[in-house]
Design a protein around this motif. Structure first.
Motif, short mmCIF file in Angstrom:
data_model
loop_
_atom_site.label_atom_id
_atom_site.label_comp_id
_atom_site.label_asym_id
_atom_site.label_seq_id
_atom_site.Cartn_x
_atom_site.Cartn_y
_atom_site.Cartn_z
N SER A 123 -14.02 -5.55 -15.03
CA SER A 123 -12.59 -5.48 -14.77
C SER A 123 -12.35 -4.79 -13.43
CB SER A 123 -11.84 -4.71 -15.88
OG SER A 123 -12.22 -3.34 -15.87
N SER A 124 -11.19 -5.06 -12.83
CA SER A 124 -10.84 -4.38 -11.58
C SER A 124 -9.33 -4.36 -11.42
CB SER A 124 -11.49 -5.07 -10.37
OG SER A 124 -10.96 -6.36 -10.16
N TRP A 125 -8.87 -3.43 -10.59
CA TRP A 125 -7.44 -3.23 -10.40
C TRP A 125 -7.22 -2.64 -9.02
CZ3 TRP A 125 -5.29 1.49 -9.26
CH2 TRP A 125 -3.89 1.60 -9.30
N LYS A 126 -6.11 -3.00 -8.38
CA LYS A 126 -5.76 -2.49 -7.06
C LYS A 126 -4.29 -2.10 -7.01
CE LYS A 126 -4.29 -4.81 -3.66
NZ LYS A 126 -3.95 -5.68 -2.53
N THR A 127 -3.98 -1.02 -6.30
CA THR A 127 -2.59 -0.66 -6.07
C THR A 127 -1.90 -1.76 -5.26
OG1 THR A 127 -3.07 1.71 -6.09
CG2 THR A 127 -1.05 1.03 -4.98
N PRO A 128 -0.74 -2.23 -5.69
CA PRO A 128 -0.06 -3.30 -4.96
C PRO A 128 0.13 -2.95 -3.48
CG PRO A 128 1.02 -2.90 -7.06
CD PRO A 128 0.00 -1.83 -6.91
N ASP A 129 -0.13 -3.92 -2.62
CA ASP A 129 0.05 -3.81 -1.17
C ASP A 129 -0.97 -2.89 -0.48
OD1 ASP A 129 2.29 -5.51 -1.33
OD2 ASP A 129 3.59 -3.79 -1.78
N ALA A 130 -1.92 -2.31 -1.22
CA ALA A 130 -2.93 -1.45 -0.59
C ALA A 130 -3.88 -2.31 0.25
CB ALA A 130 -3.70 -0.67 -1.64
N ARG A 131 -4.21 -1.83 1.44
CA ARG A 131 -5.12 -2.54 2.31
C ARG A 131 -5.79 -1.53 3.24
NH1 ARG A 131 -5.60 -7.96 3.24
NH2 ARG A 131 -6.54 -8.62 5.20
N LEU A 132 -7.11 -1.57 3.32
CA LEU A 132 -7.84 -0.60 4.13
C LEU A 132 -7.85 -1.00 5.60
CD1 LEU A 132 -10.96 0.19 1.89
CD2 LEU A 132 -8.72 1.28 1.92
N GLN A 133 -7.78 0.01 6.43
CA GLN A 133 -7.88 -0.19 7.87
C GLN A 133 -9.31 0.10 8.31
OE1 GLN A 133 -5.14 -1.39 9.48
NE2 GLN A 133 -4.24 -1.35 7.41
#
Length: 214
Positions: A26-36
């Motif tokens: 399973s996996s999950w991400k905070t909405p709109d999060a994107r690494l620079q």
């Protein structure tokens, strides 16, 4: 007879391969999060002290895969050494991260390692020599199928299962950006487990659009 022996050997190899796996559950991400790419990511593997070599491999492989995608990743072990210099003091730990110019921290925790014993019957496949008796080939395939189920002894196999949890924290925003659960069953080597794990995590981070695809 020789062909039959080769066939059974091939089945055995396939069975071994099937029992060995590393997968994301399973996996999950905070909405709109994107690494620079310019931000620095510290990778920390949380494993028992006696498995230090596995910790190093888990950190190094993740660092390598992130760097391949152009991200600035570093290993906590390579930076701070084997001692637990972060300790239990949150302020001291955050200060240490700031001194190393760390923007995000990725933790990889071994949440469980267990051994499971299973009974494997001698004939558990399908066809003339295993599984339910085969009706289309005359007396012998039918007889052999039942004989194998009734009289041939099976064996016990012991599987080792690792369960991992990966979290990515942003230190400036003070929030969790990403979480993934994964499992490895009977990895052939610690290196292979770390290599496949890192590949899958980075691939999933791309799928979640947390990091950009090249």
């Amino acid at each position: 007879m020789k062909k039959l022996g080769l066939f059974l050997m091939a089945i055995g190899l396939l069975s071994m391969t099937a029992c060995t796996s590393t997968k994301l559950t399973s996996s999950w991400k905070t909405p709109d999060a994107r690494l620079q790419q310019e931000n620095k990511i510290m990778v920390i593997a949380l494993v028992p002290a006696k498995e230090r070599s596995l910790r190093i491999l888990m950190e190094n492989n993740l660092v390598t895969e992130l760097k391949k995608e152009g991200y600035n990743a570093i290993s906590a072990y390579a930076t701070y050494g084997p001692a637990d210099t972060l300790g239990k003091d949150e302020k001291a730990a955050l200060k240490q991260f700031r001194n190393s110019d760390v923007d995000q921290v990725m933790t990889v925790a071994m949440v469980d390692k267990s051994r499971e014993k299973k009974y494997v019957p001698a004939y558990n496949g399908f066809g003339p020599y295993g599984g339910y008796p085969y009706y289309g080939g005359g007396f012998w395939p039918y007889y052999r199928g039942w004989y194998g189920r009734m009289y041939d002894p099976g064996y016990y196999s012991v599987n080792t299962k690792y369960e991992w949890e990966t979290n990515l924290y942003d230190l400036k925003e003070k929030k969790l950006l990403y979480n993934a659960q994964s499992a490895s069953v009977d990895p052939p080597t610690a290196y292979r487990q770390a290599y496949l794990f890192a590949k899958q995590i980075v691939k999933d981070m791309q799928k979640q659009q947390l990091i950009a695809m090249k």
